[in-house]
Scaffold this motif. Structure first.
Motif, short mmCIF file in Angstrom:
data_model
loop_
_atom_site.label_atom_id
_atom_site.label_comp_id
_atom_site.label_asym_id
_atom_site.label_seq_id
_atom_site.Cartn_x
_atom_site.Cartn_y
_atom_site.Cartn_z
N VAL A 117 57.09 -5.18 54.81
CA VAL A 117 57.67 -6.06 55.83
C VAL A 117 57.26 -7.48 56.14
N PHE A 118 55.84 -7.48 56.07
CA PHE A 118 55.36 -8.86 56.45
C PHE A 118 55.26 -9.45 54.89
N LEU A 119 54.76 -8.75 53.98
CA LEU A 119 54.54 -9.65 52.59
C LEU A 119 55.61 -9.84 51.81
N GLY A 120 56.51 -8.58 51.83
CA GLY A 120 57.83 -8.56 50.96
C GLY A 120 57.20 -7.91 49.56
N ASN A 121 56.14 -7.09 49.59
CA ASN A 121 55.50 -6.78 48.29
C ASN A 121 55.79 -5.21 48.38
N PRO A 122 55.93 -4.60 47.16
CA PRO A 122 55.79 -2.87 47.10
C PRO A 122 54.56 -2.43 47.39
N GLU A 123 54.33 -1.39 48.13
CA GLU A 123 53.02 -0.84 48.84
C GLU A 123 52.14 -0.73 47.43
N TYR A 124 50.97 -1.06 47.86
CA TYR A 124 49.77 -0.98 46.89
C TYR A 124 48.46 -0.22 47.33
N ALA A 125 48.12 0.81 46.70
CA ALA A 125 47.03 1.54 47.17
C ALA A 125 47.00 2.28 48.40
N ARG A 127 61.27 -5.40 44.30
CA ARG A 127 60.22 -5.81 43.54
C ARG A 127 59.69 -4.41 42.86
N GLY A 128 60.06 -3.41 43.27
CA GLY A 128 59.79 -2.12 42.44
C GLY A 128 58.93 -1.27 43.41
N GLU A 129 59.05 -1.11 44.89
CA GLU A 129 58.70 -0.33 45.60
C GLU A 129 58.96 1.26 45.05
N PRO A 130 57.84 1.85 45.02
CA PRO A 130 58.35 3.33 44.18
C PRO A 130 59.17 4.16 45.20
N GLU A 131 58.85 4.00 46.53
CA GLU A 131 59.67 5.06 47.30
C GLU A 131 61.00 4.44 47.82
N GLY A 132 61.60 3.15 47.00
CA GLY A 132 62.58 2.44 47.64
C GLY A 132 63.66 2.99 47.91
N LEU A 133 64.05 3.97 47.02
CA LEU A 133 65.34 4.68 47.27
C LEU A 133 65.36 5.33 48.54
N LYS A 134 64.11 6.09 48.72
CA LYS A 134 64.00 7.07 49.95
C LYS A 134 64.11 6.35 51.24
N ILE A 135 63.21 5.22 51.19
CA ILE A 135 63.26 4.36 52.28
C ILE A 135 64.53 3.68 52.66
N ALA A 136 65.42 3.35 51.65
CA ALA A 136 66.60 2.88 51.96
C ALA A 136 67.41 3.69 52.50
N THR A 137 67.54 4.93 52.07
CA THR A 137 68.35 5.94 52.41
C THR A 137 68.15 6.35 53.80
N THR A 138 66.70 6.39 54.35
CA THR A 138 66.22 6.69 55.63
C THR A 138 66.62 5.55 56.56
N LEU A 139 66.59 4.34 56.17
CA LEU A 139 67.16 3.21 56.88
C LEU A 139 68.55 3.47 57.18
N ALA A 140 69.22 3.65 56.16
CA ALA A 140 70.89 3.70 56.33
C ALA A 140 70.96 4.83 57.46
N LYS A 141 70.33 6.12 57.16
CA LYS A 141 70.77 7.12 57.94
C LYS A 141 70.51 6.79 59.29
N ASP A 142 69.15 6.15 59.77
CA ASP A 142 68.84 5.93 61.06
C ASP A 142 69.98 4.80 61.72
N LYS A 143 70.30 4.10 60.84
CA LYS A 143 71.09 2.95 61.29
C LYS A 143 72.67 3.55 61.69
N VAL A 144 73.01 4.50 60.79
CA VAL A 144 74.56 5.21 60.93
C VAL A 144 74.27 5.87 62.31
N ARG A 145 73.09 6.93 62.35
CA ARG A 145 73.02 7.70 63.64
C ARG A 145 73.16 6.63 64.76
N GLU A 146 72.28 5.70 64.65
CA GLU A 146 72.22 4.51 65.95
C GLU A 146 73.68 4.20 66.33
#
Ligand SMILES: Cc1ncc(C[n+]2csc(CCOP(=O)(O)OP(=O)(O)O)c2C)c(N)n1
Length: 286
Positions: A184-192, A265-284
């Motif tokens: 969220v601050f750097l725009g990078n996929p997670e690392y280590a 940029r290739g965050e490995p959990e990207g799809l799961k994160i996008a789905t979680t965010l979308a679900k949270d937003k719809v619920r809200e």
């Protein structure tokens, strides 16, 4: 205006126009008579409405029954079960945000985190100190799995001195705060940030503490209640969803843009994160 008992703290976190040094209760009692009551209540009502909406949203987020369990669930359940004079200490991480949002301080409760250095792993030692100073009070450490691992040997201290410390460990198998900062601050996929998963309930038993594990949000209340009632030290492992974002109260456009960049940029959990965010937003919205 900042009221603070310690003059050194005036202006420490935020610029102030007036610093008033002293006890809040005394200073507020002196200030209140200088105010004249406004007939226009709109500012107050708007603020009260904002708080109510925020609390409703938190309740709704904590009421989710999906698995993996959302980290909001154990924070919410713990708050409901705390005694009015409980002492809670937390670590630095996403756990700080979750417990700070859900613990509605009441009665003689105390709450501590590392407000200056924001160090990890302070939760358990703070709780040990609290249990030594106030052996008759309920003491809880609400900690991250990364942070607890750094000082896990202190469970032996709890057992050796039979300290009444309950450790609620939020197990997301990641250094969550850093992972989200990278995105969220750097725009990078997670690392280590990945952690080697640990069976904290089994480890606790190895130390001679009681050990509990909660995966099902529907059982969270009952298991947490049982664990809190257990005499002596106990560890309550809460297995939670690592992809639930600990969003700031007001996410900026820049935050969203960075997160999108990290996913592209290739965050490995990207799809799961996008789905979680979308679900949270719809619920809200619903
Ligand atoms: C001693 C120390 N090392 C590193 C950091 C940087 N840091 C802040 S939060 C964090 C991750 C915390 O992970 P965890 O304890 O698993 O909690 P989570 O964020 O997943 O809730 C790190 C590495 C720190 N604040 N203190």
């Amino acid at each position: 205006v900042q009221i603070d008992i310690d003059p050194k703290k005036i202006g420490l976190r935020h610029p102030v126009e007036e610093g008033l040094v002293g006890d809040c209760k005394t200073i507020l009692a002196a200030l209140v008579p200088k105010l004249s009551r406004r007939t226009d209540r709109s500012f107050l009502e708007k603020a009260q409405k904002g708080v109510k909406e925020w609390r409703d949203m938190l309740d709704q987020q904590a009421g989710r029954k999906d698995t993996p369990m959302k980290p909001q669930v154990p924070a919410f359940e713990l708050d409901r079960l705390l005694k009015d004079d409980a002492i809670v200490a937390t670590d630095s991480g996403t756990v700080t945000a979750f417990i700070a949002r859900y613990m509605k301080l009441r009665g003689d409760q105390k709450f501590s985190c590392s407000g200056n250095l924001a160090t990890m792993a302070c939760g358990l030692p703070y709780a040990i100190a609290a249990a030594v100073a106030y052996p008759e009070r309920q003491v809880v450490a609400f900690v991250g799995d990364g942070a607890l691992t750094m000082l896990i040997g202190e469970l032996a201290t709890c057992v050796k001195y039979d300290l009444n410390v309950k450790v609620v460990v939020i197990k997301n198998n990641t250094l969550g705060q850093i992972r989200w900062e990278q995105m969220v601050f750097l725009g990078n996929p997670e690392y280590a940030c990945d952690l080697q998963p640990i069976d904290f309930a089994a480890v606790a038993r190895g130390f001679g503490c009681a050990g509990y594990s909660i995966e099902d949000p529907a059982k969270c209340h009952d298991v947490m209640s049982l664990a809190l009632e257990t005499p002596g030290p106990a560890v309550i492992e809460c297995v939670v969803d690592p992809n639930e974002p600990p969003m700031p109260p007001k996410a900026t456009l820049k935050d969203a843009e960075n997160l999108a960049k990290a996913l592209l940029r290739g965050e490995p959990e990207g799809l799961k994160i996008a789905t979680t965010l979308a679900k949270d937003k719809v619920r809200e919205m619903v």
